[in-house]
Design a protein around this motif. Structure first.
Motif, PDB file in Angstrom:
ATOM      1  N   PRO A 290       0.830  -1.220   0.000  1.00 39.02           N
ATOM      2  CA  PRO A 290       0.000   0.000   0.000  1.00 39.02           C
ATOM      3  C   PRO A 290       0.856   1.257   0.000  1.00 39.02           C
ATOM      4  O   PRO A 290       1.894   1.316   0.654  1.00 39.02           O
TER       5      PRO A 290
ATOM      6  N   TRP B 223      -3.779   8.361   8.185  1.00 42.03           N
ATOM      7  CA  TRP B 223      -3.160   7.770   7.015  1.00 42.03           C
ATOM      8  C   TRP B 223      -4.209   7.040   6.196  1.00 42.03           C
ATOM      9  O   TRP B 223      -5.013   6.279   6.731  1.00 42.03           O
TER      10      TRP B 223
ATOM     11  N   GLU C 157      -4.857   4.882   2.304  1.00 45.98           N
ATOM     12  CA  GLU C 157      -4.234   4.211   1.171  1.00 45.98           C
ATOM     13  C   GLU C 157      -4.797   4.769  -0.131  1.00 45.98           C
ATOM     14  O   GLU C 157      -6.013   4.857  -0.306  1.00 45.98           O
TER      15      GLU C 157
ATOM     16  N   ARG D  52      -1.682   0.748  -4.566  1.00 46.66           N
ATOM     17  CA  ARG D  52      -1.081  -0.509  -4.096  1.00 46.66           C
ATOM     18  C   ARG D  52      -0.291  -1.084  -5.257  1.00 46.66           C
ATOM     19  O   ARG D  52      -0.851  -1.365  -6.318  1.00 46.66           O
TER      20      ARG D  52
ATOM     21  N   MET E   3       0.609   4.982   1.234  1.00 49.39           N
ATOM     22  CA  MET E   3      -0.209   5.736   2.179  1.00 49.39           C
ATOM     23  C   MET E   3       0.144   7.221   2.137  1.00 49.39           C
ATOM     24  O   MET E   3       1.304   7.595   1.958  1.00 49.39           O
TER      25      MET E   3
END
Length: 386
Positions: A172, A181, A183, A186, A174
């Protein structure tokens, strides 16, 4: 002129970094162990500014915003002199009884203790998170890490490295927004372990990968579009998590007797030197950033960068005792005077601890890093007729 008689000096110097940052309306900074790091509030340089939560040292790697207390930070950002900065921070000067001054001093010391405890908790939490990411990685051979290094002209180097690189198939990415935080992407990633001077794991370096790209690094996406920061610049495909101070990525450490250490800022630069066998039998470690390789630098009147080490910086990187020859690689894609001063600072620090040490700087060339040189040579070789 001395300002020691003004009680506001001590009061201002003792103010919390976070309180002053909030009052100055500095945004975009995130906590990284003992520091707040992010875009410079003066020049806007992305991820170039940092301020130490405990020592209150602040520094921009792009402009001249630097100093050692909150008075200096206000002076630098508000464009005002020392007395005006005291007024800005503490209000007009008033006579205060000695007992009240003593009480305020005790409160400030208690606040400093609490802040130090909180900063250490955040540092340990960051190291724990970094260790979790590192533990989730797999051996790099046969993965996109190997293909990434091939894209960078470094085919075949993996078997010769220490077990400091790993592969993550979908790590991920972030970002810190609205005090949390989240995401946004990815991607496959190369993981690298940083070790502290006592050889303990303390940080993970992450490079998000897309081996279809010319440089092998991913374009970070958000909602189907390339992600950008507050300045409209693409988000970086490289990040660290944990405690970097004094640490490095020990890419190659020979198993026999050796005495030479070659260190570059990045993984690719350092591996390029290893690939070229720049110093046969040497260790090759990556210092991650120039500030870490240099440590804190002394201020010298009339000079932006003195090149002289502040020997009170106990956490700055210094080579182990076995190193009697230290080679720093200077990338040419950074500001040359600042780069030279920082490398000089790091080498002088090392020589101060080991007078027998021989040190030198190797330059890649103007406007390029060492890996750029390797790739250009490879490209030229491929185009030459046989």
């Amino acid at each position: 002129m001395t300002h020691a008689h003004d009680h506001r000096v001590d009061e201002a110097k003792a103010m919390s970094v976070t309180d002053v940052v909030d009052r100055l309306q500095i945004t975009g900074l995130v906590t990284n162990a003992w520091e707040l790091v992010g875009p410079c509030p003066k020049c806007g340089g992305d991820d170039r500014f940092s301020v130490h939560l405990k020592k209150k040292l602040f520094h921009c790697r792009k402009c001249d915003l630097s100093g050692g207390d909150m008075i200096g930070l206000v002076m630098g950002l508000e464009g005002i002199d020392f007395r005006a900065a005291l007024d800005w921070l503490c209000g007009p000067r008033q006579e205060i009884a000695p007992a009240e001054l003593a009480r305020r001093k005790e409160l400030r010391e208690e606040q400093d203790r609490k802040q130090a405890i909180q900063a250490e908790k955040k540092r340990q939490a960051a190291i724990a998170s970094a260790r979790e990411i590192w533990s989730s990685g797999t051996p790099p051979i046969g993965t996109d890490v190997e293909r990434y290094l091939e894209v960078r002209g470094l085919a075949g180097v993996l078997p010769g490295l220490s077990p400091c690189l790993r592969f993550h198939p979908a790590l991920p990415y972030m970002v810190f927004e609205d005090k949390r935080w989240i995401e946004i992407d990815r991607r496959p990633a190369m993981l690298a372990a940083l070790q502290s001077p006592n050889e303990k794991f303390c940080c993970v370096h992450r490079t998000w990968l897309d081996v279809a790209q010319p440089n092998g690094k991913a374009i970070i996406m958000r909602d189907g579009k390339p992600a950008v920061d507050a300045k409209g610049k693409p988000l970086k495909a490289k990040k660290t998590l944990g405690s970097t101070k004094g640490a490095c990525i020990r890419l190659v450490t020979p198993g026999q007797q050796w005495n030479t250490l070659v260190m570059g800022e990045g993984i690719e630069t350092t591996l390029t030197a290893f690939f070229a066998d720049a110093a046969p039998g040497a260790a090759y470690w990556a210092g991650v950033d120039l500030g870490n390789m240099a440590g804190r630098m002394l201020k010298e009147p009339g000079k932006r960068h003195s090149g002289l080490p502040d020997m009170d910086d106990a956490r700055a990187f210094r080579p182990p005792p076995w190193v009697t020859r230290l080679i720093y690689i200077a990338d040419g894609d950074s500001e040359p005077k600042m780069t030279r001063a920082k490398l000089d600072c790091g080498l002088k620090r090392a020589m101060a601890f080991n007078p027998m040490l021989k040190a030198q700087i190797v330059r890649a060339g103007a406007g390029v890093d060492l890996n750029d040189v390797l790739l250009r040579r490879s490209e030229k070789t491929e185009k030459e007729p046989t």
